[in-house]
Design a protein around this motif. Structure first.
Motif, mmCIF file in Angstrom:
data_model
loop_
_atom_site.group_PDB
_atom_site.id
_atom_site.type_symbol
_atom_site.label_atom_id
_atom_site.label_comp_id
_atom_site.label_asym_id
_atom_site.label_seq_id
_atom_site.Cartn_x
_atom_site.Cartn_y
_atom_site.Cartn_z
ATOM 1 N N ALA A 230 0.951 -1.165 -0.065
ATOM 2 C CA ALA A 230 0.215 0.052 0.001
ATOM 3 C C ALA A 230 0.788 1.176 -0.003
ATOM 4 O O ALA A 230 0.418 2.290 -0.678
ATOM 5 C CB ALA A 230 -0.891 0.033 1.187
ATOM 6 N N HIS A 231 2.161 1.127 0.732
ATOM 7 C CA HIS A 231 2.922 2.381 0.644
ATOM 8 C C HIS A 231 3.669 2.578 -0.665
ATOM 9 O O HIS A 231 3.776 3.647 -1.083
ATOM 10 C CB HIS A 231 4.032 2.145 1.868
ATOM 11 C CG HIS A 231 4.775 3.470 2.251
ATOM 12 N ND1 HIS A 231 5.892 3.540 1.572
ATOM 13 C CD2 HIS A 231 4.480 4.584 3.019
ATOM 14 C CE1 HIS A 231 6.524 4.956 1.883
ATOM 15 N NE2 HIS A 231 5.595 5.188 2.892
ATOM 16 N N THR A 232 4.076 1.501 -1.060
ATOM 17 C CA THR A 232 4.890 1.536 -2.240
ATOM 18 C C THR A 232 4.095 1.966 -3.450
ATOM 19 O O THR A 232 4.630 2.824 -4.178
ATOM 20 C CB THR A 232 5.576 0.435 -2.494
ATOM 21 O OG1 THR A 232 6.625 -0.010 -1.516
ATOM 22 C CG2 THR A 232 6.550 0.168 -3.653
ATOM 23 N N HIS A 233 2.917 1.254 -3.723
ATOM 24 C CA HIS A 233 2.239 1.524 -4.865
ATOM 25 C C HIS A 233 1.127 2.486 -4.815
ATOM 26 O O HIS A 233 0.481 3.073 -5.873
ATOM 27 C CB HIS A 233 1.762 0.300 -5.578
ATOM 28 C CG HIS A 233 2.757 -0.767 -5.741
ATOM 29 N ND1 HIS A 233 3.730 -0.431 -6.681
ATOM 30 C CD2 HIS A 233 3.137 -1.929 -5.097
ATOM 31 C CE1 HIS A 233 4.894 -1.607 -6.862
ATOM 32 N NE2 HIS A 233 4.394 -2.395 -5.601
ATOM 33 N N GLY A 234 0.822 2.801 -3.664
ATOM 34 C CA GLY A 234 -0.447 3.861 -3.362
ATOM 35 C C GLY A 234 -0.137 5.195 -3.412
ATOM 36 O O GLY A 234 1.146 5.594 -3.451
ATOM 37 N N LYS A 235 -0.963 5.976 -3.387
ATOM 38 C CA LYS A 235 -1.080 7.549 -3.199
ATOM 39 C C LYS A 235 -0.859 7.959 -1.804
ATOM 40 O O LYS A 235 -1.200 7.213 -0.786
ATOM 41 C CB LYS A 235 -2.031 7.926 -4.092
ATOM 42 C CG LYS A 235 -2.253 7.992 -5.602
ATOM 43 C CD LYS A 235 -3.380 8.297 -6.140
ATOM 44 C CE LYS A 235 -3.539 8.334 -7.558
ATOM 45 N NZ LYS A 235 -4.639 8.735 -8.205
ATOM 46 N N ARG A 236 -0.447 9.104 -1.730
ATOM 47 C CA ARG A 236 -0.142 9.753 -0.301
ATOM 48 C C ARG A 236 -1.722 9.740 0.324
ATOM 49 O O ARG A 236 -1.866 9.621 1.509
ATOM 50 C CB ARG A 236 0.207 11.109 -0.182
ATOM 51 C CG ARG A 236 1.953 10.973 -0.733
ATOM 52 C CD ARG A 236 2.316 12.549 -0.693
ATOM 53 N NE ARG A 236 2.348 13.206 0.757
ATOM 54 C CZ ARG A 236 2.773 14.316 0.946
ATOM 55 N NH1 ARG A 236 3.063 15.030 -0.172
ATOM 56 N NH2 ARG A 236 2.795 14.639 2.146
ATOM 57 N N SER A 237 -2.736 10.032 -0.350
ATOM 58 C CA SER A 237 -3.912 10.134 0.283
ATOM 59 C C SER A 237 -4.555 8.825 0.595
ATOM 60 O O SER A 237 -5.616 8.800 1.636
ATOM 61 C CB SER A 237 -4.949 10.701 -0.879
ATOM 62 O OG SER A 237 -5.037 10.081 -2.214
ATOM 63 N N ASP A 238 -3.967 7.756 0.038
ATOM 64 C CA ASP A 238 -4.408 6.438 0.620
ATOM 65 C C ASP A 238 -4.146 6.153 1.930
ATOM 66 O O ASP A 238 -4.918 5.533 2.695
ATOM 67 C CB ASP A 238 -3.985 5.323 -0.177
ATOM 68 C CG ASP A 238 -4.293 5.235 -1.575
ATOM 69 O OD1 ASP A 238 -5.242 5.946 -1.927
ATOM 70 O OD2 ASP A 238 -3.521 4.647 -2.588
ATOM 71 N N GLY A 239 -3.246 7.006 2.710
ATOM 72 C CA GLY A 239 -2.827 6.696 4.026
ATOM 73 C C GLY A 239 -4.092 7.261 4.859
ATOM 74 O O GLY A 239 -4.125 6.536 5.930
ATOM 75 N N VAL A 240 -4.675 8.103 4.473
ATOM 76 C CA VAL A 240 -5.947 8.631 5.258
ATOM 77 C C VAL A 240 -7.064 7.493 5.113
ATOM 78 O O VAL A 240 -7.762 7.288 6.086
ATOM 79 C CB VAL A 240 -6.521 9.862 4.763
ATOM 80 C CG1 VAL A 240 -7.848 10.308 5.423
ATOM 81 C CG2 VAL A 240 -5.430 11.064 4.630
ATOM 82 N N LYS A 241 -7.205 6.688 4.048
ATOM 83 C CA LYS A 241 -8.257 5.831 4.033
ATOM 84 C C LYS A 241 -8.101 4.589 4.886
ATOM 85 O O LYS A 241 -8.768 3.985 5.325
ATOM 86 C CB LYS A 241 -8.385 5.322 2.390
ATOM 87 C CG LYS A 241 -9.260 4.274 2.062
ATOM 88 C CD LYS A 241 -10.601 4.362 2.668
ATOM 89 C CE LYS A 241 -11.504 3.259 2.197
ATOM 90 N NZ LYS A 241 -12.926 3.431 2.492
ATOM 91 N N ILE A 242 -6.697 4.118 4.641
ATOM 92 C CA ILE A 242 -6.105 3.189 5.459
ATOM 93 C C ILE A 242 -6.209 3.188 7.025
ATOM 94 O O ILE A 242 -6.762 2.302 7.752
ATOM 95 C CB ILE A 242 -4.705 2.400 4.913
ATOM 96 C CG1 ILE A 242 -4.496 2.095 3.789
ATOM 97 C CG2 ILE A 242 -4.149 1.896 5.845
ATOM 98 C CD1 ILE A 242 -3.251 1.833 2.958
ATOM 99 N N LEU A 243 -6.080 4.641 7.471
ATOM 100 C CA LEU A 243 -6.195 4.814 8.818
ATOM 101 C C LEU A 243 -7.590 4.748 9.602
ATOM 102 O O LEU A 243 -7.894 4.209 10.209
ATOM 103 C CB LEU A 243 -5.340 6.389 9.086
ATOM 104 C CG LEU A 243 -5.409 6.691 10.553
ATOM 105 C CD1 LEU A 243 -4.625 5.594 11.478
ATOM 106 C CD2 LEU A 243 -5.042 8.104 10.502
ATOM 107 N N ALA A 244 -8.364 5.070 8.374
ATOM 108 C CA ALA A 244 -9.932 5.085 8.590
ATOM 109 C C ALA A 244 -10.156 3.680 8.684
ATOM 110 O O ALA A 244 -10.974 3.308 9.504
ATOM 111 C CB ALA A 244 -10.814 5.815 7.707
ATOM 112 N N ILE A 245 -9.912 2.564 7.871
ATOM 113 C CA ILE A 245 -10.085 1.306 7.778
ATOM 114 C C ILE A 245 -9.638 0.607 9.273
ATOM 115 O O ILE A 245 -10.254 -0.106 10.020
ATOM 116 C CB ILE A 245 -9.353 0.508 6.675
ATOM 117 C CG1 ILE A 245 -10.154 1.027 5.455
ATOM 118 C CG2 ILE A 245 -9.690 -0.876 7.006
ATOM 119 C CD1 ILE A 245 -9.425 0.509 4.429
#
Length: 276
Positions: A230-245
């Motif tokens: 998720a960190h390597t291939h995702g966008k910076r905005s994905d971090g907010v989504k993963i934290l919400a999960i």
């Protein structure tokens, strides 16, 4: 004076201005599998240092060499110097470009090495933050399921070949299976320890507690391994989504049994959705 200013701009400023964007593009390409150049303040500062240093070398090389070799365009010096930070394979070594680029990018080796270390550290820190805080492997397992779904939904992007999509899905599924297997081992060990303690009317022994903690730590490690994708291939905005999960499955002490945690928990997630 006007002639001198034009000479400075053409021989010093222009190569540096051309070199900066070329260097940045090469940095993005070079570290595309290692992390995010703008992920933290330290990685951003190191990336900026590489761009500034390389641009300075381009300006210096142009100002010093062009009077000796007037046939070389200043822009070519800037492009060549910026291109020097891109990863070079065997082809670059065979054609003799390696030594020349090493001279033009003097000092970049240390900066690039430090940048690579910083990106790995940033990724490890991010994965640890996203994997820590779970009280048991039940909720960790639920979390891993959602991470898998999150990643699979982002595989089929335009421009990615079918082979690349297949390999990405395979890697996601394999890492998820590792998390599930480790979580199941923790559940088995914890159930066995609690059952033995209950039958013998005693508290778990230190060695038994150590076995449970070791199994839980292994599950966390495999979860971090999954989160690396998720960190390597995702966008910076994905971090907010993963934290919400993640926050969906972080439960306060004493709520584990109510939300389905602990041995003998039902096959439902904390929202009551069946996992079967």
């Amino acid at each position: 004076m006007a002639l001198d200013q034009a000479s400075v701009i053409s021989e010093w400023v222009l190569p540096a201005a051309v070199c900066a964007p070329v260097t940045w593009i090469c940095l993005v390409f070079r570290f595309r599998e290692d992390g995010r150049l703008l992920g933290t303040a330290r990685s951003s500062a190191l990336a900026l240092c590489v761009v500034l240093w390389t641009s300075g070398m381009a300006a210096l090389a142009s100002g010093v060499l062009l009077p000796l070799t007037p046939s070389v365009p200043p822009m070519a010096v800037g492009v060549a110097t910026g291109w020097g930070v891109s990863p070079r394979g065997r082809g670059g070594e065979r054609n003799g470009g390696g030594p020349a680029m090493a001279v033009l990018t003097l000092g970049n080796s240390l900066l690039l090495h430090q940048l690579a270390l910083r990106l790995r550290t940033d990724r490890a820190d991010w994965c640890e933050r996203m994997a820590e805080g779970f009280r048991d492997c039940w909720h960790l397992d639920y979390y891993a399921d959602d991470i898998r779904s999150h990643l699979l939904l982002r595989v089929d992007v335009q421009g990615r070949t079918n082979r690349a999509r297949t390999l990405a899905k395979r890697e996601i599924n394999e890492r998820h299976k590792e998390v599930r297997a480790a979580a199941q081992r923790w559940i088995t060990v914890e159930t066995k320890v609690k059952k033995a303690a209950r039958l013998q009317d005693r508290l778990p022994e230190p060695d038994e507690i150590r076995q449970v903690k070791r199994a839980f730590g292994e599950a966390e490690q495999y979860l971090r391994h999954l989160l690396e994708l998720a960190h390597t291939h995702g966008k910076r905005s994905d971090g907010v989504k993963i934290l919400a999960i993640k926050e969906r499955y972080l439960v306060p002490p004493g709520m584990d049994e109510a939300l389905g945690g602990g041995p003998g928990a039902p096959d439902t997630d904390p929202q009551g959705v069946s996992r079967r």
